[in-house]
Enzyme design. Structure first.
Site, PDB file in Angstrom:
ATOM      1  N   ASP A  12       0.820  -1.228   0.000  1.00  0.00           N
ATOM      2  CA  ASP A  12       0.000   0.000   0.000  1.00  0.00           C
ATOM      3  C   ASP A  12       0.848   1.270   0.000  1.00  0.00           C
ATOM      4  O   ASP A  12       0.449   2.301   0.534  1.00  0.00           O
ATOM      5  CB  ASP A  12      -0.941   0.047   1.218  1.00  0.00           C
ATOM      6  CG  ASP A  12      -1.788  -1.196   1.316  1.00  0.00           C
ATOM      7  OD1 ASP A  12      -2.287  -1.626   0.275  1.00  0.00           O
ATOM      8  OD2 ASP A  12      -1.932  -1.733   2.419  1.00  0.00           O
ATOM      9  N   HIS A  40      -4.239  -1.980  -6.320  1.00  0.00           N
ATOM     10  CA  HIS A  40      -3.615  -0.713  -6.671  1.00  0.00           C
ATOM     11  C   HIS A  40      -4.730   0.270  -7.004  1.00  0.00           C
ATOM     12  O   HIS A  40      -5.638  -0.064  -7.754  1.00  0.00           O
ATOM     13  CB  HIS A  40      -2.785  -0.850  -7.943  1.00  0.00           C
ATOM     14  CG  HIS A  40      -1.549  -1.666  -7.779  1.00  0.00           C
ATOM     15  ND1 HIS A  40      -0.768  -1.625  -6.660  1.00  0.00           N
ATOM     16  CD2 HIS A  40      -0.943  -2.513  -8.620  1.00  0.00           C
ATOM     17  CE1 HIS A  40       0.263  -2.434  -6.832  1.00  0.00           C
ATOM     18  NE2 HIS A  40       0.172  -2.985  -8.009  1.00  0.00           N
TER      19      HIS A  40
HETATM   20  P1  GDP Z   1      -0.402   0.200  -3.899  1.00  0.00           P
HETATM   21  O1  GDP Z   1      -1.036  -1.135  -3.737  1.00  0.00           O
HETATM   22  O2  GDP Z   1       1.017   0.218  -3.445  1.00  0.00           O
HETATM   23  O3  GDP Z   1      -0.562   0.738  -5.282  1.00  0.00           O
HETATM   24  O4  GDP Z   1      -1.125   1.211  -2.932  1.00  0.00           O
HETATM   25  P2  GDP Z   1      -2.704   1.476  -2.746  1.00  0.00           P
HETATM   26  O5  GDP Z   1      -3.306   1.795  -4.027  1.00  0.00           O
HETATM   27  O6  GDP Z   1      -3.307   0.430  -1.905  1.00  0.00           O
HETATM   28  O7  GDP Z   1      -2.636   2.747  -1.782  1.00  0.00           O
HETATM   29  C1  GDP Z   1      -2.190   3.948  -2.164  1.00  0.00           C
HETATM   30  C2  GDP Z   1      -3.342   4.938  -1.972  1.00  0.00           C
HETATM   31  O8  GDP Z   1      -2.820   6.220  -1.775  1.00  0.00           O
HETATM   32  C3  GDP Z   1      -4.248   5.054  -3.168  1.00  0.00           C
HETATM   33  O9  GDP Z   1      -5.545   5.371  -2.744  1.00  0.00           O
HETATM   34  C4  GDP Z   1      -3.646   6.210  -3.960  1.00  0.00           C
HETATM   35  O10 GDP Z   1      -4.590   6.901  -4.766  1.00  0.00           O
HETATM   36  C5  GDP Z   1      -3.171   7.093  -2.841  1.00  0.00           C
HETATM   37  N1  GDP Z   1      -1.948   7.819  -3.120  1.00  0.00           N
HETATM   38  C6  GDP Z   1      -0.838   7.394  -3.782  1.00  0.00           C
HETATM   39  N2  GDP Z   1       0.126   8.323  -3.735  1.00  0.00           N
HETATM   40  C7  GDP Z   1      -0.382   9.365  -3.003  1.00  0.00           C
HETATM   41  C8  GDP Z   1       0.151  10.602  -2.560  1.00  0.00           C
HETATM   42  O11 GDP Z   1       1.294  10.962  -2.804  1.00  0.00           O
HETATM   43  N3  GDP Z   1      -0.668  11.401  -1.798  1.00  0.00           N
HETATM   44  C9  GDP Z   1      -1.933  11.048  -1.466  1.00  0.00           C
HETATM   45  N4  GDP Z   1      -2.646  11.887  -0.723  1.00  0.00           N
HETATM   46  N5  GDP Z   1      -2.463   9.874  -1.865  1.00  0.00           N
HETATM   47  C10 GDP Z   1      -1.697   9.052  -2.611  1.00  0.00           C
END
Ligand code: GDP
Length: 424
Positions: A12, A40
């Protein structure tokens, strides 16, 4: 150019968002491990998408996407994920999606076994996502799994499935005394969801090797993070696959190749879904404020995530395991509300302070040593250049860079594609 994009922490970290951003430079995006047990979230000009199985390059017309042999694929989930994306206007065809003929099929009985075991364990449960991942990987290593190429010959599939179900019922209806798995039901399931994927089944090793010959840029997209790796993570609260960059050539089917570059995705604070040791965990109001600020609820399950300050011992270990050449620090904007930023700089184990990440019971006994850095108290989500960041934010980035021993090349300041800063 062969690049892996991998998680440094417990998952995440925002890998999907970074793959979506960086995929513009790549021709092929390949997932090489895991199944639909994590999600994701990607937000770009086309909308908001949740991807569990599909590589994040599926959202770019110029990318070919590969689901590698190291993956486990729930056909029903993939079918529904593709349908949801199609409804959102994303075209998925055998031209832009290639599924390895060696990838393993995750059946409904794997899911069932996962649920039955979690329920049997009650308060000792692992916090599984209940998507059948541990049972299906176990079956792979027991050599009792079906693979995508089995969908190409229905008659032999039927024979193999009959034998597997006879064996599996020893556990499901025998051991757990649950309802028996019926061959007909499983064949109907395969017919309904599996037959659709026949045109997508490819010798993806051959495809990737020829893409390498043609000097294509290939990105290997990992799921979860270093601390969830089956060998090196917080076992047994890990996933059942290898989340490390080192596994990419194997899970993608090109074991003779070496990666050129590894980008580690690391969050500006810590989050962890499910059970298990999470040393930097914060509680009470401090935790709920951070959880709300970062919208920390699981993409696959909606579960509230456990949260904590940036964890130096765990992240440094993650960076080393991944062999990262550079890092992307994500969600820095989330910390903008804090007067002072909590950082877990070390662990205390049996009265001794350490910055090494311990294994087993020593990890369970570890207590966090917290220090506080000055907060930047600003909305940095509109910043696009290093010079626009407040000094306290730059100091925080520098502190993290030095404590994990790897340069931070990208800083993400929001969930949308354009919300990022290149630090060079
Ligand atoms: P992944 O599985 O590693 O891709 O991560 P997830 O999708 O589960 O979690 C990342 C969450 O944080 C998602 O809801 C993204 O839209 C959000 N996100 C990613 N980068 C950023 C950021 O720099 N700032 C903010 N506020 N949200 C972010």
């Amino acid at each position: 150019m062969l690049t892996a994009i991998v998680g440094i922490n417990w998952g995440d970290e925002g890998k999907g968002r970074m793959v979506d951003l960086l995929s513009s430079d790549y021709d092929v995006i390949c997932r090489y491990q895991g199944g639909n047990n994590a999600g994701h979230t990607v937000i770009n000009e086309k909308g908001k998408f949740i991807l569990n199985l599909l590589p994040s390059g599926i959202l770019r017309e110029t990318c070919v996407n590969v689901m590698g042999n190291g993956m486990v694929i729930d056909l029903e989930h993939l079918y529904k994920e593709i349908k949801t994306l199609a409804d959102q206007g994303i075209k998925i065809t055998p031209e832009n999606l290639k599924i390895s003929d060696r990838a393993v099929i995750c059946f409904p009985f794997h899911k069932m076994q996962d649920i039955l075991e979690e329920e049997r364990l009650r308060e000792k449960r692992f916090g599984s996502t209940r998507r059948g991942i541990a049972p299906v990987y176990s079956d792979k290593y027991m050599k009792k799994a079906l693979r995508m190429n089995d969908l190409l010959s229905f008659d032999t599939l039927k024979d193999k499935l009959r034998d597997i179900i006879e064996w599996k019922n020893l556990t499901i209806s025998g051991g757990y005394r649950s309802e028996e798995i019926v061959l007909e039901d499983m064949l109907n399931w395969v017919n309904e969801y599996g037959s659709k994927f026949v045109p997508f089944i490819t010798d993806t090793s051959k495809y990737l090797l020829s893409a390498i010959e043609d000097n294509k840029n290939i990105m290997f997209e990992a799921q979860l993070g270093a601390l969830r790796d089956i060998e090196f993570g917080i076992y047994p609260y890990t996933t059942s696959s290898h989340t490390l960059a080192a596994y990419a050539p194997i899970g993608a089917g090109i074991p003779s190749k070496k990666l050129d570059y590894v980008i580690g995705i690391m969050k500006a604070y810590s989050t962890c879904v499910g059970e298990g040791p999470f040393t930097a965990e914060l509680f009470g109001e401090e935790a709920s404020k951070l959880r709300e600020a970062g919208a920390e609820y699981g993409a696959a399950t909606g579960r509230p995530r456990r949260v904590g300050g940036f964890d130096v011992p765990a992240s440094r270990f993650g960076v080393q395991l991944q062999g990262s050449h550079c890092l992307a620090l994500t969600k820095l904007d989330v910390l903008g509300y804090l007067d002072r930023i909590p950082v877990c700089v070390a662990y205390e184990i049996d009265g001794e302070r350490t910055t090494e990440f311990p294994v087993g019971d020593r990890l369970v006994r570890a207590k966090p040593v917290y220090e506080y850095l000055e907060g930047f108290k600003a909305d940095i989500s509109k910043c696009r250049k290093k010079e626009e960041l407040p000094k306290a934010a730059l100091d925080y980035i520098k502190f993290i860079e030095e404590s994990v021993g790897c340069p931070i090349k990208y800083v993400s300041v929001g969930p949308r594609r354009e919300d990022y800063i290149v630090m060079e």
